[in-house]
Each structure stands twice: as structure tokens, then as C-alpha cells.
Design a protein around this motif. Structure first.
Motif, PDB file in Angstrom:
ATOM      1  N   SER A 130      31.656  20.298  42.344  1.00  0.00           N
ATOM      2  CA  SER A 130      31.593  18.450  42.131  1.00  0.00           C
ATOM      3  C   SER A 130      30.724  17.872  40.794  1.00  0.00           C
ATOM      4  O   SER A 130      30.888  17.416  40.597  1.00  0.00           O
ATOM      5  CB  SER A 130      30.032  18.275  42.943  1.00  0.00           C
ATOM      6  N   SER A 131      31.019  19.381  39.866  1.00  0.00           N
ATOM      7  CA  SER A 131      31.257  18.814  38.392  1.00  0.00           C
ATOM      8  C   SER A 131      32.050  18.808  37.669  1.00  0.00           C
ATOM      9  O   SER A 131      32.021  18.465  36.247  1.00  0.00           O
ATOM     10  CB  SER A 131      30.062  19.204  37.977  1.00  0.00           C
ATOM     11  N   GLY A 132      32.952  19.046  38.439  1.00  0.00           N
ATOM     12  CA  GLY A 132      34.892  19.034  37.761  1.00  0.00           C
ATOM     13  C   GLY A 132      35.132  20.090  37.847  1.00  0.00           C
ATOM     14  O   GLY A 132      36.255  20.256  36.319  1.00  0.00           O
ATOM     15  N   ASN A 133      34.324  21.640  37.779  1.00  0.00           N
ATOM     16  CA  ASN A 133      34.685  22.901  37.036  1.00  0.00           C
ATOM     17  C   ASN A 133      35.934  23.114  37.877  1.00  0.00           C
ATOM     18  O   ASN A 133      35.436  22.884  39.216  1.00  0.00           O
ATOM     19  CB  ASN A 133      33.027  23.411  36.860  1.00  0.00           C
ATOM     20  N   PRO A 134      36.929  23.688  37.575  1.00  0.00           N
ATOM     21  CA  PRO A 134      38.169  24.317  38.408  1.00  0.00           C
ATOM     22  C   PRO A 134      37.504  25.643  37.916  1.00  0.00           C
ATOM     23  O   PRO A 134      38.320  26.485  38.030  1.00  0.00           O
ATOM     24  CB  PRO A 134      39.411  23.884  37.576  1.00  0.00           C
ATOM     25  N   TRP A 135      37.000  26.052  39.873  1.00  0.00           N
ATOM     26  CA  TRP A 135      36.356  27.160  39.979  1.00  0.00           C
ATOM     27  C   TRP A 135      37.654  28.062  40.211  1.00  0.00           C
ATOM     28  O   TRP A 135      37.394  29.165  40.381  1.00  0.00           O
ATOM     29  CB  TRP A 135      35.373  27.380  40.451  1.00  0.00           C
ATOM     30  N   VAL A 136      38.906  27.402  41.415  1.00  0.00           N
ATOM     31  CA  VAL A 136      39.520  28.002  41.857  1.00  0.00           C
ATOM     32  C   VAL A 136      40.500  28.665  40.698  1.00  0.00           C
ATOM     33  O   VAL A 136      40.525  29.595  40.996  1.00  0.00           O
ATOM     34  CB  VAL A 136      40.413  27.729  42.894  1.00  0.00           C
ATOM     35  N   SER A 137      41.256  27.612  40.126  1.00  0.00           N
ATOM     36  CA  SER A 137      41.456  27.899  38.490  1.00  0.00           C
ATOM     37  C   SER A 137      41.267  29.446  38.057  1.00  0.00           C
ATOM     38  O   SER A 137      41.746  30.632  37.367  1.00  0.00           O
ATOM     39  CB  SER A 137      41.626  27.367  37.992  1.00  0.00           C
ATOM     40  N   VAL A 138      39.694  29.662  37.374  1.00  0.00           N
ATOM     41  CA  VAL A 138      39.362  30.536  37.404  1.00  0.00           C
ATOM     42  C   VAL A 138      39.635  31.746  37.993  1.00  0.00           C
ATOM     43  O   VAL A 138      39.615  32.802  37.179  1.00  0.00           O
ATOM     44  CB  VAL A 138      37.470  30.036  37.618  1.00  0.00           C
ATOM     45  N   LEU A 139      39.648  31.606  39.459  1.00  0.00           N
ATOM     46  CA  LEU A 139      39.491  33.032  40.227  1.00  0.00           C
ATOM     47  C   LEU A 139      40.730  33.398  40.365  1.00  0.00           C
ATOM     48  O   LEU A 139      41.156  34.602  39.901  1.00  0.00           O
ATOM     49  CB  LEU A 139      39.346  32.997  41.620  1.00  0.00           C
ATOM     50  N   TYR A 140      41.811  32.571  39.817  1.00  0.00           N
ATOM     51  CA  TYR A 140      43.303  32.901  39.860  1.00  0.00           C
ATOM     52  C   TYR A 140      43.414  33.737  38.206  1.00  0.00           C
ATOM     53  O   TYR A 140      43.767  34.808  38.292  1.00  0.00           O
ATOM     54  CB  TYR A 140      44.627  31.855  39.241  1.00  0.00           C
ATOM     55  N   THR A 141      42.985  33.086  37.248  1.00  0.00           N
ATOM     56  CA  THR A 141      42.613  33.308  36.071  1.00  0.00           C
ATOM     57  C   THR A 141      41.965  35.104  35.955  1.00  0.00           C
ATOM     58  O   THR A 141      42.902  36.176  35.503  1.00  0.00           O
ATOM     59  CB  THR A 141      41.860  32.863  34.894  1.00  0.00           C
ATOM     60  N   TRP A 142      40.863  35.075  36.350  1.00  0.00           N
ATOM     61  CA  TRP A 142      39.972  36.239  36.653  1.00  0.00           C
ATOM     62  C   TRP A 142      40.560  37.675  37.351  1.00  0.00           C
ATOM     63  O   TRP A 142      40.999  38.441  36.697  1.00  0.00           O
ATOM     64  CB  TRP A 142      38.889  36.671  37.521  1.00  0.00           C
ATOM     65  N   ALA A 143      41.881  37.273  38.541  1.00  0.00           N
ATOM     66  CA  ALA A 143      42.461  38.476  38.558  1.00  0.00           C
ATOM     67  C   ALA A 143      43.532  38.561  38.200  1.00  0.00           C
ATOM     68  O   ALA A 143      43.570  39.836  38.225  1.00  0.00           O
ATOM     69  CB  ALA A 143      43.111  37.588  40.911  1.00  0.00           C
ATOM     70  N   LEU A 144      44.388  37.706  37.526  1.00  0.00           N
ATOM     71  CA  LEU A 144      45.478  38.267  36.207  1.00  0.00           C
ATOM     72  C   LEU A 144      44.562  39.087  35.529  1.00  0.00           C
ATOM     73  O   LEU A 144      45.725  40.329  34.532  1.00  0.00           O
ATOM     74  CB  LEU A 144      45.976  36.743  35.955  1.00  0.00           C
ATOM     75  N   VAL A 145      43.161  38.130  34.709  1.00  0.00           N
ATOM     76  CA  VAL A 145      42.921  39.514  33.841  1.00  0.00           C
ATOM     77  C   VAL A 145      42.691  41.060  34.076  1.00  0.00           C
ATOM     78  O   VAL A 145      42.496  41.962  33.701  1.00  0.00           O
ATOM     79  CB  VAL A 145      41.453  38.539  32.944  1.00  0.00           C
ATOM     80  N   GLN A 146      41.991  40.541  35.534  1.00  0.00           N
ATOM     81  CA  GLN A 146      41.094  42.444  36.379  1.00  0.00           C
ATOM     82  C   GLN A 146      43.315  43.635  36.080  1.00  0.00           C
ATOM     83  O   GLN A 146      42.702  43.966  35.558  1.00  0.00           O
ATOM     84  CB  GLN A 146      41.221  42.318  37.533  1.00  0.00           C
ATOM     85  N   CYS A 147      43.917  42.098  36.718  1.00  0.00           N
ATOM     86  CA  CYS A 147      44.628  43.395  36.555  1.00  0.00           C
ATOM     87  C   CYS A 147      45.406  44.018  35.498  1.00  0.00           C
ATOM     88  O   CYS A 147      45.792  45.632  35.185  1.00  0.00           O
ATOM     89  CB  CYS A 147      46.334  42.390  37.320  1.00  0.00           C
ATOM     90  N   THR A 148      45.387  42.952  34.002  1.00  0.00           N
ATOM     91  CA  THR A 148      46.310  43.333  33.152  1.00  0.00           C
ATOM     92  C   THR A 148      44.679  45.235  32.435  1.00  0.00           C
ATOM     93  O   THR A 148      44.876  45.561  31.549  1.00  0.00           O
ATOM     94  CB  THR A 148      45.952  41.840  31.572  1.00  0.00           C
ATOM     95  N   LEU A 149      43.820  44.496  32.833  1.00  0.00           N
ATOM     96  CA  LEU A 149      42.805  45.965  32.545  1.00  0.00           C
ATOM     97  C   LEU A 149      43.130  47.083  33.129  1.00  0.00           C
ATOM     98  O   LEU A 149      42.854  48.470  32.227  1.00  0.00           O
ATOM     99  CB  LEU A 149      41.460  45.359  32.694  1.00  0.00           C
ATOM    100  N   PHE A 150      43.852  47.020  33.984  1.00  0.00           N
ATOM    101  CA  PHE A 150      44.292  48.514  34.297  1.00  0.00           C
ATOM    102  C   PHE A 150      44.916  48.699  33.386  1.00  0.00           C
ATOM    103  O   PHE A 150      45.493  50.770  33.661  1.00  0.00           O
ATOM    104  CB  PHE A 150      44.491  48.786  36.302  1.00  0.00           C
ATOM    105  N   ALA A 151      45.978  48.764  32.541  1.00  0.00           N
ATOM    106  CA  ALA A 151      46.753  49.197  31.702  1.00  0.00           C
ATOM    107  C   ALA A 151      45.833  50.296  30.513  1.00  0.00           C
ATOM    108  O   ALA A 151      46.689  50.601  29.992  1.00  0.00           O
ATOM    109  CB  ALA A 151      47.768  48.145  30.966  1.00  0.00           C
TER     110      ALA A 151
END
Length: 877
Positions: free
Chosen positions: A396-417
């Protein structure tokens, strides 16, 4: 504090605030249709531009790799690297300031600027690569923070007992666990909103500034010290060095001036200018943070240039001071063998530790915020279809929270390196590619001279943009040629993918086909200068005027084959067309509609793209045939291509009246028709008159003469003036050239060219033989392959001169005899080229002139009478 044995972060510095972060008021996100708008403009130059830009350019590498650069490169090479790096980013800053002050930059930062300037294909490709770079950068910062934490609080891997504050167990999975916890904290902050970070950014800057002040004042307090540092290389191979901290010392400064590239203790590789420069340059990225704040600034046109330049100047000054400080106080062995030299020589080491923690955490959060905004912008533009569709969802405040979840998932994948030193290299290359794209966008706008490209920032030019592009590309390959090549290949693949998807937009970008075609055509047309034309490169530029297109289609097709890739303008005088669909149809048929024949003659074409040859239909009493009733394209029931414009037969008949009947009056009087020919010749135009071309079969059917071979007959003699016959005057050579051009057309390529030379046997046997040999030699020089036919026309020529008179009189008998001669020798030709005599100067003789031409060409079949005034042949190479 980070472990001194941590591997070298070759490309570990990225934007702290996020090069593509849209605003500090996290609710802003990317504004678009259906998305909430950003907060009211309330940020000034300092908080809106300077703070985020400074934080973007200060990170953990500032604390952990500055000594490494000075130790290996020395002060002289170090300053050279610093100047070159800042020169490169300064060129990009000029482009950023220019674009950002030409309009509001919405969410997406670099992606928004590039896509709105260069189009969705290029912008989407760079945007996706920039997004992946931000994702990997976030992982790098999280892992760097975990390493710094474990360096202080981690257990000794070889001991099971905790000592003091070292209570955290270490290992691969523990590293992944700690990194995941830190990343989860960053995600929570981003889900709540970027405004939390925005409010804390100034505090973070103060903490980093206090750490820097402690580093600068430490040499004034600390006394000289000696250290023992041991490094392990390979299996059980240890090396111990005894560096020293001398404080301000001229000898130390002198010893640190020159380079001394040696083995890096963490990577066990030999350093060079290029590898050290790569580390130096990574600390200079993150320059777009201020431009991305335009939606939140009170006065973006003033704040972005001023704030960005002041922030870059500030960071440059800090790096210069740190270089001088380390070069004057630290032994080279200390600089080379200890990444954490700032902690070792600090008055209170926790100052540096706190600075590293703040810089790492700030960089990680900003990378995630910036990446989520880029993804949200890509999703809103629908460039990659359904996979990114959920990323358009906002709170409701305009924060793209789904994009944040997408990004969090991809960053989490990189952490396994576990560590991202390899990925860090290509991340920096992606950043440079994005900077080069910004320079390219600014360069395209500047070169296009778009009237609406009016940036308030004026301190740039196309030279700076071009130099910025070259510098960024060169730097990419200096840092890592393999990654640079891979990034360009990936860019091309993404470009092809987006081009295949053919995304549509109304952004008004520079790569729109219509504008680029207009700009490039206009540019090259203006470069054409008829005064510099050479006869070797002459080609027909044809203006064909037709009374009614319905009866002239065969002539139109024939002249189209005759133009040899030159200009071809079809002119049809018409007063009014009421049906707009017919306009589209006419444009498709390449017709230029003007009100009168005079307008055609004086029609102004751009540059040197002007018609040099005028083609007219013949002035006679023949009943013209209606080609629209013969071609299936124009017939009902089989519309063919015409259906693309929705033009039906009644519409065509309404706007193009039926062809003239035999008893109908003609639109032009004989005097007007001849005056058109005279005016064209006076204007230096070659003139052609076409007769009987309605007898040519359609292009889909072949035309054959004797022996099933097409023939093109050329009569280069002025048949109406036997006494002045010449085969080498301008008009005769033009006649030969046009026949040769037609012979080069695809449809006429296999046709046989025949040239008829009229001779008088009264000159003696040797006379016409000599003329034939002379003419054959001329054709050899002109590289024209043709069969020469000798035609004796003594009786015909004698009829023109009379028995005892040298004067010429064109009697009806003479004209009929010439016509009979032509029909005798060229009856089977597919087309004939005849010499067109100059029209009479008196208008009273116009009807007589046309009557002579009519008798000359009667019943010949497709014939083109030509009067040339332009030299068109050349014997030079």
C-alpha cells in the motif's frame, strides 16, 4: 575485523547506496501506471545526492585494500591509477548529469535512463545484467561482513574451546548460516521499506567518517612499531616477515614512491599493474546514486550535478590523503602483507572494525534495495513476460515487496558459493557495461540533436560521451578479458531475445526506426554535393510524370527497372483526394502528389538527391488501356497486397477517374507538353518520352524476340537530321548508357543489345567500314557489349536533303520512310531506344514537332525517345 588472510577481493567494491536505487523514501519504488507515486520532493543536495553517492563509493575495500594498492603499485603508480579511474568515472558523471537534468529519472536508475534513451531491447538487456550484478554484489557484501565478524568472534578452527569473545564456530555451513541470517536482516529492512535505510544513511556516513578521521589522526599519536606477520603458502610452507610502522618519515616516503609488484599472500599470484588497477577501480564505482534520487529532490536539475560532483571530489580527496598517509608512514612489507593495515596502525582498532561492519551492512542493504527496484522497473515494462509479472506487485505504501523476495532468493543462492571472488569480477564488468551504455545514450541524444534534449547541465559534449564509452570498454578488458567477452556475448543474446519478442513502447527513444532513418538519411543527403559528382558514378535519378496511373503501370514498372538503384519519383498531378485510405495506397505506390506539372520541375529535393532525368508519356491520340481492370491486385475478389490499406475498387475509381476515351480532351495542349520538355532541358535535365509501353507484358511474363532471346535495339543517330549524324555527342552517348543500364536490370540481364549504325554508301566502301570500326572501338572503350548492325539509308537520307540541295526538309515521305526503316530492322525488339531531337524554340512549331515524333515512332512497339544533356560515360578506371 576481516581476516588478514582473506582472499583478495579483486573486484569487491560496488555501490553502497545502489546505483539504481530510485529514492530514499522507500515507498517510491518505480512509479508507473497503477503504482503509488513517490513521496513529495523534500531532499536537498546534501541528503539527497551527496550522502548516498559518498556511501556508494566508500565500502569495505576502502578499509581493506587501500594499503594493498599502495604497497604493490607505489605512490606514483597508485596516483596514476587513481587519476585514470576518476577520469573514467568523471566522463560518465557528465553523461549522468546531462540525462538526469533533461527530465525526471524514475525508478530503475541506470535501466530507466538507458531504456528511455536507447529503447527497450538495449535497456532491458543492460537492466537485467545490472540487476544480476547488484544481486551478486549483495552476496559479496554479506560474505565480507560475515568474514569480518568471524575474524573477531569466530573460534579457532583447530580448537574446541572458546577463548574470550571468540564463541562462533566456523566452517562452510556455519558461514552459509551466518550469511543467511545477515541476508534475512537485510530482507526485513527492505520489506519494511527503504525509508528505514534512508533515515539511517546519514548516521552510517557519520560512523564511516569517524573511522576515517581515526585513521588520519593515528599517525600523529602512535609511535613507530615493529610487527611479526606469518603467512602459510601451500602445505606446511610458512613465511614470516618483520614489517614496521615508521610514522611520518621521508625515507619511507622515498622507498614507497616506485612500484614493487610481488606475490599476493592471499591468492598466491603475481601482481601487475592491471591486477592492482582492477582493485583500485572497484573502489570508484557507485556514481549513480544521486541521479536516482531525482524524484525526491527539491531541485533535481541543480542538486544532481552539484551533489554528484562534490561527492566524487570528496571521495577523491579522501583517497589521495590515505595514499599519502600510508606511503609516508608504513613500510612496504607491511602494506603488502597485511590487508588490515588500518586496524594495525589505528589509535583504537575498534574504530576500523565498526567502519567495516557499517560499510558492509550498508552496502548489502543498498544492493538489495537497488536490485529490487531494477527488477520492479523491468516487470512494469513487461520486457520479459510472465516470469517477472508478479514483481509488479507493491504494498500500500508502494514498496515492491515481491521484487524484494525475488532478489532475496537469488542472493541466497549466491551465498552457497561460500565466497564470490570469481563472480565479483564479472559484476564489476557489468557495472562498467552499464556506465558505457549511459554514455552511449547521452551520445545518441547529442548526435541526434533532438530539439527536446535540453539538459540544464551543459558541461558535456559528444567528445566526453565517446571518450567515456571507449574508457569503460577498455577498462572492462583490462580488468578481465574473459569476463568482458562473456558479458558482451550475454548482452547480444539478450538483445536478440528482446528483439524477437518485439516489445512495444511509447517512450520516444533514440533507436526508433523512423527517427533514426530520418536523421541518417538527412545527414547523408546533406553530404551529397552535385558539384563533386564524378561521371564514373553517375546513375539515373528519374522523375516520371504520368497523367493517370491507371493507364501507366507498364511504363512505371519499366522506368523502375531503368533507374539502376537511383532515385525514382512518380508524379501524378491531382487536385484533391478525399479518401485517406487512398493516400496510404499512393504512398505505397511511391507517388508524389502535387497540383501541377510546374511544381514537379521545380520540386526541391534535399542535398544532391535531385532528379536528373525527366520521363514523360507520349503525346498522341492512342486510346489508353485501364491497367486497374487487368491486374488482379486492383480487381474485386482478389485484392492481394492492396487489401493491406483497405482500398476497394470503388474508392480507387472515385479518386482516379477512368482513363481518357478517344473523344475526350487531353489535359495538356501541345504547346504545354513541348514547353515541359524545353523547360526540363533548360534546367539541365535529360528527357525521355515513352510510347507503346502498354504493350509490354506484365513482369511475371517474359518477353521474347527472335530465337527466344530478348533484344534491346539502340539507334544512336539523330534520324531527323541525317547530315549532322554523330555517334559521339552527349545525347548519343547518353542513349547508349541508358540502354546499357537497362541491360543490367535483372529482367533484362539476358537480353541482347543491338546498336544500329546508319551509313550512306555514297561515301564509298571504305567510308562505312571505317565508321563501323571507329564505333566498335568506342564501344570497346566504354565496355559495352553489343552487336553492331550497319543500316544503309541512302535513299532515306536523300529524301530529306532533296536532289540538289544541302538544306534539310522533314517531309511526310521522309518521316514515313524512316519509320519503315525502323520497323524493318527493329520489329522484333522488346524495346527500342531512339534519339530525341531538340524541341523547337517557337511554340508555334510545337504541333509540328509532335507530329514528326508521332510519324517517326508509329506502330513500333515499346519505344523510348531520349535527349541527353549530361555526360554519363567514362573510359577511366
Amino acid at each position: 575485523m576481516a581476516n588478514e588472510h582473506s582472499p583478495l577481493l579483486v573486484h569487491g567494491v560496488y555501490s553502497m547506496m545502489g546505483d539504481t536505487k530510485d529514492s530514499t523514501g522507500g515507498s517510491a519504488g518505480v512509479t508507473g501506471e497503477g503504482s503509488p507515486k513517490s513521496n513529495p520532493r523534500k531532499l536537498n543536495t546534501f541528503f539527497g545526492v551527496m550522502v548516498p553517492t559518498i556511501l556508494s563509493m566508500f565500502s569495505i575495500v576502502l578499509f581493506l585494500r587501500t594499503g594493498f594498492v599502495v604497497g604493490h603499485a607505489g605512490l606514483l603508480h597508485g596516483f596514476l591509477m587513481l587519476f585514470v579511474a576518476y577520469f573514467i568515472i568523471s566522463l560518465t558523471i557528465l553523461s549522468i548529469c546531462a540525462i538526469s537534468t533533461n527530465g525526471a529519472v524514475e525508478g530503475g536508475g541506470a535501466y530507466f535512463m538507458i531504456s528511455r534513451s536507447l529503447g527497450p531491447e538495449f535497456g532491458g538487456s543492460i537492466g537485467l545484467m545490472f540487476y544480476l550484478a547488484k544481486v551478486c554484489a549483495c552476496g559479496v557484501y554479506v560474505l565480507g561482513l560475515v568474514e569480518a565478524i568471524l575474524d573477531i568472534f569466530g573460534k579457532d578452527p583447530g580448537s574446541a574451546v572458546s577463548h574470550g569473545v571468540r564463541v562462533l564456530p566456523q566452517g562452510y555451513w556455519y558461514t552459509v548460516l551466518y550469511s543467511s541470517v545477515v541476508l534475512l536482516l537485510c530482507m526485513v529492512v527492505c520489506l519494511v521499506g527503504a525509508h528505514i535505510y534512508a533515515k539511517a544513511s546519514f548516521i552510517i556516513l557519520l560512523v564511516v567518517t569517524v573511522s576515517l578521521i581515526s585513521i588520519i589522526i593515528s599517525p600523529l599519536i602512535l609511535s613507530p612499531q615493529h610487527f611479526n606477520i606469518t603467512h602459510t603458502y601451500g602445505n606446511n610452507h610458512t613465511v614470516t616477515v618483520n614489517p614496521s610502522y615508521t610514522g611520518f618519515n621521508s625515507t619511507t616516503l622515498k622507498n614507497n614512491l616506485g612500484p614493487q609488484y610481488s606475490l599476493d599472500y592471499s591468492t598466491n599470484t603475481m601482481m601487475s599493474f592491471a591486477t592492482v588497477f582492477a582493485v583500485m577501480f572497484t573502489s570508484c564505482t557507485g556514481i549513480m546514486a544521486g541521479a536516482n534520487m531525482s524524484g525526491e529532490l527539491k531541485n533535481p536539475s541543480e542538486s544532481i550535478p552539484k551533489g554528484t560532483i562534490m561527492a566524487v571530489s570528496y571521495t577523491f580527496t579522501v583517497y589521495v590523503l590515505l595514499f599519502l598517509l600510508l606511503g609516508s608512514t608504513c613500510d612496504r612489507l607491511l602494506l603488502i602483507n597485511d590487508y588490515a593495515v588500518f586496524q594495525r596502525v589505528n589509535v583504537w582498532p575498534p574504530f576500523v572494525t565498526i567502519g567495516v561492519y557499517c560499510a558492509s551492512l550498508s552496502a548489502a542493504m543498498c544492493s538489495m534495495i537497488g536490485a529490487s527496484r531494477i527488477l520492479h522497473a523491468l516487470a512494469l515494462d513487461q520486457l520479459f513476460g510472465l516470469p517477472l509479472a508478479p514483481a509488479t506487485v507493491t504494498s500500500s505504501s508502494g514498496n515492491p515487496w515481491v521484487s524484494v523476495l525475488y532478489t532475496w532468493a537469488l542472493v541466497q543462492c549466491t551465498l552457497f558459493a561460500g565466497q564470490l571472488n570469481v563472480i565479483a569480477g564479472i559484476v564489476t564488468v557489468f557495472y562498467l557495461l552499464a556506465y558505457a551504455a549511459v554514455d552511449l545514450a547521452c551520445l545518441a541524444l547529442e548526435w541526434a540533436s533532438a530539439p527536446n534534449f535540453r539538459p540544464t547541465f551543459q558541461f558535456f559534449s559528444w567528445h566526453t560521451c565517446l571518450l567515456g564509452i571507449i574508457s569503460c570498454v577498455v577498462m572492462m578488458f583490462v580488468i578481465n578479458p574473459v569476463y568482458s567477452s562473456a558479458s558482451i556475448v550475454l548482452l547480444l543474446l539478450l538483445l536478440l531475445f528482446l528483439h524477437y519478442r518485439s516489445p512495444t513502447s511509447s517512450w520516444g527513444y533514440i533507436s526508433q526506426v523512423v527517427f533514426l532513418c530520418f536523421f541518417q538519411v538527412r545527414k547523408y543527403l546533406l553530404m551529397l554535393d552535385s558539384r563533386k559528382d564524378h561521371v564514373k558514378f553517375w546513375r539515373p535519378q528519374v522523375l516520371l510524370m504520368v497523367a493517370n496511373p491507371r493507364s501507366s503501370c507498364q511504363l512505371i514498372c519499366f522506368v523502375n527497372q531503368l533507374k539502376k538503384g537511383g532515385l525514382f519519383v512518380l508524379g501524378h498531378p491531382i487536385s484533391q483526394i478525399n479518401d485517406s485510405r487512398v493516400w496510404f495506397f499512393l504512398v505505397n505506390q511511391k507517388l508524389v502528389l502535387l497540383d501541377s506539372y510546374e511544381q514537379f520541375l521545380f520540386f526541391s529535393f534535399p542535398g544532391g538527391m535531385k532528379p536528373n532525368t525527366l520521363v514523360l508519356g507520349f503525346y498522341d491520340n492512342c486510346y489508353p488501356e485501364d491497367y486497374f481492370l487487368q491486374d488482379p491486385v486492383f480487381c474485386e475478389g482478389d485484392r492481394g497486397e492492396g487489401d493491406h490499406f483497405g482500398v476497394d475498387l470503388p474508392s480507387l475509381q472515385a479518386n482516379f477517374p477512368p482513363v481518357r476515351h478517344a473523344e475526350s480532351p487531353r489535359a495538356l495542349h501541345p504547346e504545354e507538353y513541348v514547353s515541359i520538355i524545353q523547360d526540363a532541358i533548360k534546367m539541365g535535365k535529360n528527357v525521355c518520352l515513352g510510347r507503346y509501353f502498354f504493350q509490354l507484358p506484365p513482369e511475371t511474363k517474359g518477353i521474347r524476340g527472335n530465337d527466344n532471346v530478348d533484344t534491346i535495339d539502340v539507334w544512336p543517330t539523330n534520324l531527323l537530321s541525317p547530315g549532322s549524324a554523330s555517334y559521339a555527342d552527349v545525347s548519343s552517348l547518353f542513349l547508349l548508357q541508358m540502354a546499357c543500364v537497362l541491360n543490367m536490370a535483372n529482367r533484362w540481364r539476358r537480353a541482347r543489345l543491338r546498336i544500329f549504325v546508319c551509313v550512306e554508301s555514297e561515301l564509298g566502301d571504305q567510308g562505312w567500314l571505317a565508321k563501323e570500326e571507329q564505333f566498335r572501338e568506342l564501344l570497346g572503350k566504354l565496355r559495352i557489349r553489343a552487336a553492331i548492325k550497319i543500316v544503309a539509308w541512302d535513299n532515306v537520307a536523300r529524301m530529306c536533303r532533296g536532289p540538289n540541295s544541302e538544306s534539310q526538309k522533314l517531309t511526310e515521305d521522309f518521316l514515313c520512310a524512316v519509320n519503315a526503316l525502323l520497323r524493318e530492322h527493329s520489329s522484333t525488339a522488346a524495346v527500342r531506344f531512339l534519339y530525341l531531337p531538340h524541341p523547337p524554340s517557337s511554340s508555334q512549331l510545337s504541333q509540328q514537332y509532335l507530329t514528326q515524333l508521332d510519324t517517326l515512332t508509329r506502330d513500333l512497339g515499346p519505344t523510348l525517345l531520349i535527349h541527353g544533356v549530361t555526360p554519363v560515360t567514362c573510359t577511366e578506371l
